[in-house]
Design a protein around this motif. Structure first.
Motif, PDB file in Angstrom:
ATOM      1  N   ALA A   1      70.066  23.449  82.552  1.00  0.00           N
ATOM      2  CA  ALA A   1      70.350  22.658  81.354  1.00  0.00           C
ATOM      3  C   ALA A   1      71.850  22.419  81.200  1.00  0.00           C
ATOM      4  N   ARG A   2      72.642  23.434  81.483  1.00  0.00           N
ATOM      5  CA  ARG A   2      74.091  23.270  81.377  1.00  0.00           C
ATOM      6  C   ARG A   2      74.607  22.281  82.415  1.00  0.00           C
TER       7      ARG A   2
ATOM      8  N   GLN B   1      73.803  18.966  81.146  1.00  0.00           N
ATOM      9  CA  GLN B   1      74.659  18.629  80.008  1.00  0.00           C
ATOM     10  C   GLN B   1      76.069  18.254  80.452  1.00  0.00           C
TER      11      GLN B   1
ATOM     12  N   MET C   1      71.925  28.063  75.035  1.00  0.00           N
ATOM     13  CA  MET C   1      72.146  26.699  75.488  1.00  0.00           C
ATOM     14  C   MET C   1      71.773  25.685  74.421  1.00  0.00           C
TER      15      MET C   1
ATOM     16  N   SER D   1      72.296  21.250  73.372  1.00  0.00           N
ATOM     17  CA  SER D   1      72.214  19.959  74.067  1.00  0.00           C
ATOM     18  C   SER D   1      73.082  18.926  73.367  1.00  0.00           C
TER      19      SER D   1
ATOM     20  N   PHE E   1      76.180  16.266  73.231  1.00  0.00           N
ATOM     21  CA  PHE E   1      76.775  15.361  74.210  1.00  0.00           C
ATOM     22  C   PHE E   1      77.705  14.391  73.497  1.00  0.00           C
TER      23      PHE E   1
ATOM     24  N   LYS F   1      66.546  23.645  72.522  1.00  0.00           N
ATOM     25  CA  LYS F   1      67.425  24.200  73.547  1.00  0.00           C
ATOM     26  C   LYS F   1      66.730  24.158  74.898  1.00  0.00           C
TER      27      LYS F   1
ATOM     28  N   SER G   1      67.861  19.251  77.114  1.00  0.00           N
ATOM     29  CA  SER G   1      68.873  18.610  77.955  1.00  0.00           C
ATOM     30  C   SER G   1      68.352  17.305  78.546  1.00  0.00           C
TER      31      SER G   1
END
Length: 418
Positions: free
Chosen positions: A174-175, A178, A207, A209, A211, A232, A237
């Motif tokens: 997910a990171r 992102q 985590m 999300s 942006f 999360k 993401s």
């Protein structure tokens, strides 16, 4: 003793020995008395016992000499016999004790070996079967329960570790999504003299999300946005990636923020089984005039640091977040930027950041942090804000992502001076 019988009598013996007890016995014999004495340390004869008794009728006396060895012979024999019995008894007792001890301690020894093997990781070590002591049976059952509990504990740890690794893997994915989806090269438009922009996401342990994005939709119009997806992990993401892709696609066709959000909302609501939404601020800055057309759909109010150092929060009318209701209507509003002004967009993770006393950063601390800014670059402004935020938070944990976008505007009149 032949010599004693033929050549000696009681009187000669008493005279030679000079033993007081023997002399007293001689007087008793002469007086017709009866007695029994022990004679020790004789000069000529071994120790002996003397029994004497007078016989008045014939004017005689009877004396019996009994050697001490003969007197105690039966006793010595009996003592030897008793000692032999005791010795044999002790041997038998020791033998019986060994048998009983082995019978009792062998299971205990086996239990100790099983416990040691269990401690070394062998949770299937054999336990003794035949045990005659209730205490040892209880101990064996306890060791067996310990083996079962340890096996289950290891399985639980393995399961928890696998779940943790899966979660961490999901977080990393997910990171990666992102951080790869947002612009990360600064300055992004090095040839532009009428504006500069900087943005940063500081991830929390859990985590999120968030942006941001910025891009030109014409030569003099800059579209910029900051969003926060609910939820999360990888699903959030991916939802964020879809939203950002829609933003870039729709903005090239629809040049107004309310139209952009209307199309994005329609697409996000279509088949949105997860129920995710995105708090979204979308603005379009006209670099010729400084006019900014925007829609705030659940995001934080923008803040402008004016060229004269004045702090101004734009009080916006927040619309419903995209993804919640496909029938939502969005209405745009405007604010003006002057040359030298700096626009600040941030996530709720910054506004709601708390310190150890549970105080939140919010407007007053934000304004205090902005007072330290003396430059004219958006990156410097963002770094000061994040630095002051870290000082404010202190030892308190970061519970949400910090997402920050700073935009500096320079009008056509001052373009050549920057």
């Amino acid at each position: 003793d032949t010599e004693l019988i033929l050549n000696e009598n009681l009187f000669t013996i008493a005279e030679k020995e000079r033993d007081p007890a023997l002399l007293d016995a001689l007087d008793d014999i002469l007086n017709g008395k009866e007695g029994f004495i022990q004679v020790k340390n004789s000069r000529r004869y071994p120790d002996y016992f003397l029994y004497y008794r007078g016989i008045p009728a014939v004017n005689w006396a009877m004396c019996v000499f009994i050697p001490e060895s003969a007197f105690y012979a039966a006793l010595y024999q009996m003592n030897f016999f008793l000692l032999a019995i005791v010795f044999i008894g002790l041997i038998m007792i020791i033998f019986i004790i060994q048998i009983v001890s082995k019978r009792l301690t062998k299971p205990l020894y086996d239990l100790s070996l099983a416990a040691a093997a269990t401690g070394a990781g062998d949770f299937k070590a054999n336990l003794p079967g035949k045990i005659f002591s209730s205490e040892l049976i209880q101990l064996r059952d306890s060791v067996a329960k310990m083996q079962r509990d340890l096996q289950q504990h290891i399985l639980d740890i393995q399961t928890a570790t696998a779940d943790k690794e899966k979660y961490e893997s999901e977080i990393n994915v997910a990171r990666d999504i992102q951080m790869s989806i947002v612009p990360h090269l600064f300055p992004p438009f090095p040839n532009r003299k009428d504006m500069d922009v900087y943005a940063k996401i500081k991830l929390a342990d859990s985590m999120g999300s968030d942006f941001y994005d910025f891009f030109f939709i014409s030569d003099h119009k800059l579209c910029f946005a900051l969003g926060e997806v609910t939820g999360k992990g990888v699903p959030a993401s991916l939802f964020m990636a879809v939203t950002r892709t829609l933003l870039r696609s729709v903005a090239q066709e629809s040049k107004r923020p309310e139209e952009i959000l209307w199309h994005i909302n329609k697409d996000l609501c279509s088949g949105n089984s997860t129920g995710m939404t995105v708090a979204f601020f979308v603005g379009i800055l006209n670099l010729k005039t400084g006019e900014t057309l925007y829609v705030n759909a659940g995001g934080q109010n923008p803040i402008i640091l004016r060229e004269n150092g004045k702090f101004e929060e734009i009080d916006t009318l927040s619309a419903r977040e995209p993804g919640a209701n496909e029938n939502t209507i969005y209405i745009a509003d405007t604010f003006a930027m002057q040359s030298g002004d700096h626009l600040i967009l941030c996530s709720d993770g910054i506004i709601n950041a708390a310190n150890a006393t549970d105080e939140t950063f919010r407007k007053s601390a934000f304004e205090k942090a902005l007072a330290h800014f003396q430059g004219d670059k958006p990156k410097e402004l963002a770094e000061i804000l994040l630095s002051e935020l870290e000082k404010f938070r202190g030892a308190a944990p970061q519970t949400d992502d910090y997402t920050l976008l700073t935009l500096s505007y320079y009008s056509a009149e001052t373009r050549g001076k920057t």
